[in-house]
Write a protein that holds these residues in place. Structure first.
Motif, PDB file in Angstrom:
ATOM      1  N   VAL A 103      -1.389  31.611  16.392  1.00 49.13           N
ATOM      2  CA  VAL A 103      -2.016  32.934  16.502  1.00 49.13           C
ATOM      3  C   VAL A 103      -3.476  32.755  16.906  1.00 49.13           C
ATOM      4  O   VAL A 103      -4.040  31.661  16.772  1.00 49.13           O
ATOM      5  N   PRO A 104      -4.120  33.821  17.399  1.00 44.77           N
ATOM      6  CA  PRO A 104      -5.542  33.713  17.756  1.00 44.77           C
ATOM      7  C   PRO A 104      -6.407  33.423  16.532  1.00 44.77           C
ATOM      8  O   PRO A 104      -6.042  33.744  15.397  1.00 44.77           O
ATOM      9  N   THR A 105      -7.557  32.816  16.781  1.00 39.60           N
ATOM     10  CA  THR A 105      -8.521  32.576  15.702  1.00 39.60           C
ATOM     11  C   THR A 105      -9.921  32.544  16.300  1.00 39.60           C
ATOM     12  O   THR A 105     -10.100  32.752  17.499  1.00 39.60           O
ATOM     13  N   TRP A 106     -10.893  32.291  15.451  1.00 40.10           N
ATOM     14  CA  TRP A 106     -12.289  32.193  15.895  1.00 40.10           C
ATOM     15  C   TRP A 106     -12.872  30.940  15.275  1.00 40.10           C
ATOM     16  O   TRP A 106     -12.841  30.776  14.061  1.00 40.10           O
ATOM     17  N   ASN A 107     -13.397  30.050  16.101  1.00 39.60           N
ATOM     18  CA  ASN A 107     -14.042  28.837  15.605  1.00 39.60           C
ATOM     19  C   ASN A 107     -15.556  29.016  15.602  1.00 39.60           C
ATOM     20  O   ASN A 107     -16.105  29.717  16.462  1.00 39.60           O
ATOM     21  N   VAL A 173     -24.985  25.311   2.194  1.00 42.45           N
ATOM     22  CA  VAL A 173     -23.538  25.386   2.370  1.00 42.45           C
ATOM     23  C   VAL A 173     -23.255  25.411   3.869  1.00 42.45           C
ATOM     24  O   VAL A 173     -23.794  26.249   4.596  1.00 42.45           O
ATOM     25  N   GLY A 174     -22.433  24.478   4.321  1.00 42.48           N
ATOM     26  CA  GLY A 174     -22.130  24.402   5.738  1.00 42.48           C
ATOM     27  C   GLY A 174     -20.648  24.526   6.017  1.00 42.48           C
ATOM     28  O   GLY A 174     -19.810  24.079   5.216  1.00 42.48           O
ATOM     29  N   LYS A 175     -20.326  25.134   7.150  1.00 43.93           N
ATOM     30  CA  LYS A 175     -18.927  25.285   7.551  1.00 43.93           C
ATOM     31  C   LYS A 175     -18.807  25.001   9.045  1.00 43.93           C
ATOM     32  O   LYS A 175     -19.512  25.593   9.860  1.00 43.93           O
ATOM     33  N   ARG A 176     -17.919  24.062   9.363  1.00 38.19           N
ATOM     34  CA  ARG A 176     -17.622  23.733  10.763  1.00 38.19           C
ATOM     35  C   ARG A 176     -16.136  23.988  10.980  1.00 38.19           C
ATOM     36  O   ARG A 176     -15.297  23.147  10.651  1.00 38.19           O
ATOM     37  N   LYS A 177     -15.817  25.137  11.498  1.00 35.77           N
ATOM     38  CA  LYS A 177     -14.420  25.499  11.740  1.00 35.77           C
ATOM     39  C   LYS A 177     -14.098  25.152  13.188  1.00 35.77           C
ATOM     40  O   LYS A 177     -14.421  25.901  14.116  1.00 35.77           O
ATOM     41  N   LEU A 178     -13.475  24.006  13.374  1.00 32.87           N
ATOM     42  CA  LEU A 178     -13.242  23.454  14.708  1.00 32.87           C
ATOM     43  C   LEU A 178     -11.769  23.124  14.936  1.00 32.87           C
ATOM     44  O   LEU A 178     -11.448  22.304  15.786  1.00 32.87           O
ATOM     45  N   GLY A 179     -10.887  23.746  14.166  1.00 31.63           N
ATOM     46  CA  GLY A 179      -9.463  23.471  14.328  1.00 31.63           C
ATOM     47  C   GLY A 179      -9.018  22.198  13.652  1.00 31.63           C
ATOM     48  O   GLY A 179      -7.998  21.609  14.048  1.00 31.63           O
ATOM     49  N   GLN A 180      -9.758  21.765  12.618  1.00 26.59           N
ATOM     50  CA  GLN A 180      -9.404  20.507  11.950  1.00 26.59           C
ATOM     51  C   GLN A 180      -8.027  20.563  11.301  1.00 26.59           C
ATOM     52  O   GLN A 180      -7.470  19.520  10.959  1.00 26.59           O
ATOM     53  N   ASN A 181      -7.498  21.755  11.117  1.00 26.11           N
ATOM     54  CA  ASN A 181      -6.161  21.906  10.528  1.00 26.11           C
ATOM     55  C   ASN A 181      -5.067  21.937  11.595  1.00 26.11           C
ATOM     56  O   ASN A 181      -3.909  22.228  11.293  1.00 26.11           O
TER      57      ASN A 181
END
Length: 217
Positions: A103-107, A173-181
């Protein structure tokens, strides 16, 4: 901020680098008038060598901005630094064309700096903040502007029209949402699609993350 384990970025040096590279932040306050958000450039002072410290943020706002009178010294605040974001289409994942289970997402990459604010309404502090911010952001100009270029009386008037802010960072607090899953091929597919579309910031982050995994299996 909700941070699943695979998107967590907790290395202070990485978070400091992201703030330094993306210094235009959103300052969220909760003062006498309620919630407020202001968008301002920050200077990060890296004093993490001292035990229990995460650095200090310096900035300034217009004297006409009610922020500096709405909060009290010691109030908790939050500065948000966005280091890039991009929409991700499921069609960029090779696995989608096999299973259709995407499904679509946002990184995105973001840093939250929690801290305590202090109002610095003194000319020496404000002049120093403006001078350092100017040197930093004029550095790449062929003829960098400097404060001495402006007439003294004009500059003094402008400095009197702003108020300094100092934030002692108490938590990062840091978040790197790069498709690691996702599967490696899906990270590569989406990263290359972003780069091809000119959205290289997040695309390169994704590909760099994948390269790190491949170099350190």
């Amino acid at each position: 901020m909700y941070v699943p384990a695979h998107f967590d970025e907790s290395r202070p040096e990485v978070l400091h680098a992201l703030i330094a590279q993306h210094p235009f932040g959103t300052l969220v306050t909760h003062g006498a008038s309620g919630l407020d958000a202001n968008h301002i450039p920050f200077e990060l002072l890296d004093n993490m060598g001292a035990p229990g410290t995460f650095g200090t943020l310096h900035a300034h706002v217009a004297r006409a901005n009610p922020l500096w009178q709405d909060v009290k010294d010691g109030d908790e605040v939050l500065a948000i630094f966005r280091a890039g974001d991009a929409y991700i289409s499921p069609t960029w994942y090779p696995s989608k064309h096999e299973t259709h289970r995407q499904v679509p997402t946002w990184n995105y990459v973001v840093v939250h700096a929690h801290g305590r604010i202090r109002i610095r309404d003194d000319e020496k502090f404000v002049r120093g903040v403006v001078a350092r911010l100017t040197r930093t952001h004029e550095a790449d100009e062929p003829q960098p502007w400097k404060m001495g270029d402006a007439p003294t009386d004009y500059l003094d008037t402008m400095l009197k029209a702003i108020v300094g802010l100092e934030i002692e960072i108490t938590r990062l607090v840091g978040k790197r949402k790069l498709g690691q899953n996702k599967e490696a091929r899906d990270i590569r597919g989406a990263g290359e699609a972003l780069v091809a579309r000119g959205e290289g910031t997040i695309g390169r982050e994704m590909l760099n993350h994948l390269a790190g995994l491949e170099n350190n299996p």
